[in-house]
Design a protein around this motif. Structure first.
Motif, short mmCIF file in Angstrom:
data_model
loop_
_atom_site.label_atom_id
_atom_site.label_comp_id
_atom_site.label_asym_id
_atom_site.label_seq_id
_atom_site.Cartn_x
_atom_site.Cartn_y
_atom_site.Cartn_z
N ARG A 214 42.41 44.33 59.28
CA ARG A 214 43.71 44.88 58.87
C ARG A 214 44.78 43.79 58.90
NH1 ARG A 214 47.13 46.42 62.99
NH2 ARG A 214 46.32 46.05 65.07
N ILE A 215 45.85 44.02 58.15
CA ILE A 215 46.97 43.08 58.13
C ILE A 215 47.77 43.28 59.41
CG2 ILE A 215 49.08 42.39 56.93
CD1 ILE A 215 47.67 43.36 54.32
N SER B 237 39.10 40.97 34.20
CA SER B 237 40.05 39.89 34.46
C SER B 237 40.31 39.82 35.96
CB SER B 237 41.35 40.16 33.72
OG SER B 237 42.36 39.26 34.15
N HIS B 238 40.49 38.63 36.47
CA HIS B 238 40.75 38.46 37.90
C HIS B 238 42.18 38.00 38.17
CE1 HIS B 238 36.41 38.72 37.67
NE2 HIS B 238 36.58 39.40 38.78
N LYS B 239 43.08 38.28 37.21
CA LYS B 239 44.49 38.03 37.45
C LYS B 239 44.95 38.97 38.56
CE LYS B 239 45.69 36.53 32.81
NZ LYS B 239 46.50 36.80 31.62
N LEU B 240 45.90 38.52 39.35
CA LEU B 240 46.34 39.30 40.50
C LEU B 240 46.82 40.68 40.10
CD1 LEU B 240 46.75 39.20 43.58
CD2 LEU B 240 49.06 38.35 43.14
N ASN B 241 47.64 40.75 39.05
CA ASN B 241 48.17 42.06 38.64
C ASN B 241 47.07 42.99 38.13
OD1 ASN B 241 48.05 40.26 36.40
ND2 ASN B 241 49.40 41.61 35.22
N VAL B 242 46.07 42.45 37.47
CA VAL B 242 44.96 43.27 36.97
C VAL B 242 44.14 43.82 38.13
CG1 VAL B 242 42.83 43.25 35.59
CG2 VAL B 242 44.88 42.09 34.73
N LEU B 243 43.85 42.97 39.11
CA LEU B 243 43.10 43.42 40.28
C LEU B 243 43.89 44.45 41.09
CD1 LEU B 243 41.42 40.10 41.43
CD2 LEU B 243 40.28 42.11 40.48
N CYS B 244 45.19 44.26 41.17
CA CYS B 244 46.02 45.24 41.88
C CYS B 244 45.97 46.59 41.16
CB CYS B 244 47.45 44.74 42.01
SG CYS B 244 47.61 43.45 43.27
N ASP B 245 46.03 46.58 39.84
CA ASP B 245 45.89 47.82 39.08
C ASP B 245 44.52 48.44 39.33
OD1 ASP B 245 48.43 47.55 38.02
OD2 ASP B 245 47.75 46.81 36.07
N HIS B 246 43.48 47.62 39.31
CA HIS B 246 42.10 48.07 39.52
C HIS B 246 41.96 48.78 40.88
CE1 HIS B 246 37.69 47.93 39.32
NE2 HIS B 246 37.71 47.44 40.55
N GLU C 104 45.14 42.47 50.60
CA GLU C 104 44.56 43.80 50.33
C GLU C 104 43.30 43.67 49.47
OE1 GLU C 104 45.47 46.72 51.51
OE2 GLU C 104 47.50 46.40 52.26
N ILE C 105 43.33 42.77 48.50
CA ILE C 105 42.15 42.54 47.66
C ILE C 105 41.01 42.00 48.52
CG2 ILE C 105 41.22 41.06 45.82
CD1 ILE C 105 44.04 41.39 44.46
N LEU C 106 41.30 41.04 49.39
CA LEU C 106 40.27 40.49 50.27
C LEU C 106 39.67 41.60 51.13
CD1 LEU C 106 38.79 37.96 51.31
CD2 LEU C 106 40.60 37.75 53.03
N LEU C 107 40.49 42.48 51.66
CA LEU C 107 39.98 43.60 52.46
C LEU C 107 39.08 44.51 51.62
CD1 LEU C 107 43.16 44.44 54.57
CD2 LEU C 107 40.98 43.50 55.41
N ARG C 108 39.45 44.74 50.36
CA ARG C 108 38.60 45.55 49.47
C ARG C 108 37.24 44.87 49.26
NH1 ARG C 108 43.25 47.58 49.41
NH2 ARG C 108 43.83 49.45 48.30
#
Length: 179
Positions: free
Chosen positions: A31-32, A127-136, A155-159
């Motif tokens: 966790r953060i 796509s592995h752009k930050l905004n695309v992964l956040c949407d995903h 958060e992505i790393l935790l996922r």
């Protein structure tokens, strides 16, 4: 390793050798647990493009600490775990240039993980752009704001870890030796 220091920097111009902001999100035990953000006075001029992208201008940073002052605060954090960034070679490169530019010695190399590289191996075909992964993943993002970008990367790393990714398979080494 169970402590990850996820960071993101913003830059004032196309030279990418100074930062105008840094955000850090620390992950411990899944966790953060800690976050840090500051504007940084790069003591350089700003390009119009970077100001438009980040919203950070010379006026924004006129009273902000310069990099050596920020480094005094963040060095203990940066030393405390595995470094992680989204497109890590960029952020590590800016950090390296800041250290060199101010004559600050750190480590000859660091171990790090890149969430772009991890994502390409773990979830190919998108796509592995930050905004695309956040949407995903449904992660909130105020893109090109260092605090938001570092938290989103964390958060992505935790996922990735939740989906079974093993950190050992994604560790790389970055050299801070002078070239």
């Amino acid at each position: 390793m169970s402590r990850y220091v996820v960071f993101d920097v913003e830059t004032p111009n196309h030279m990418n050798n100074r930062m105008s902001a840094i955000g850090i999100s620390v992950i411990e035990d899944g966790r953060i647990t800690e976050e840090y953000y500051t504007l940084v006075n790069p003591e350089q001029s700003f390009d119009y493009f970077n100001v438009q992208l980040t919203g950070i201008s010379e006026q924004s940073v006129k009273d902000a600490p310069n990099f050596p002052m920020v480094w005094d605060k963040i060095k203990p954090i940066m030393n405390s775990g595995m470094l992680v960034a989204h497109n890590a070679v960029f952020d590590l490169g800016v950090l390296k240039h800041c250290l060199e530019g101010y004559g600050i010695d750190w480590k000859p190399y660091v171990r790090y993980m890149c969430t772009v590289q991890m994502g390409r191996r773990l979830i190919p075909g998108i796509s592995h752009k930050l905004n695309v992964l956040c949407d995903h993943y449904g992660i909130s993002l105020n893109h090109h704001q260092a605090d938001s970008d570092s938290r989103a990367c964390a958060e992505i790393l935790l996922r990735y870890f939740e989906s079974g990714a093993d950190a050992k398979n994604h560790i790389r080494t970055y050299s801070f030796r002078k070239e």
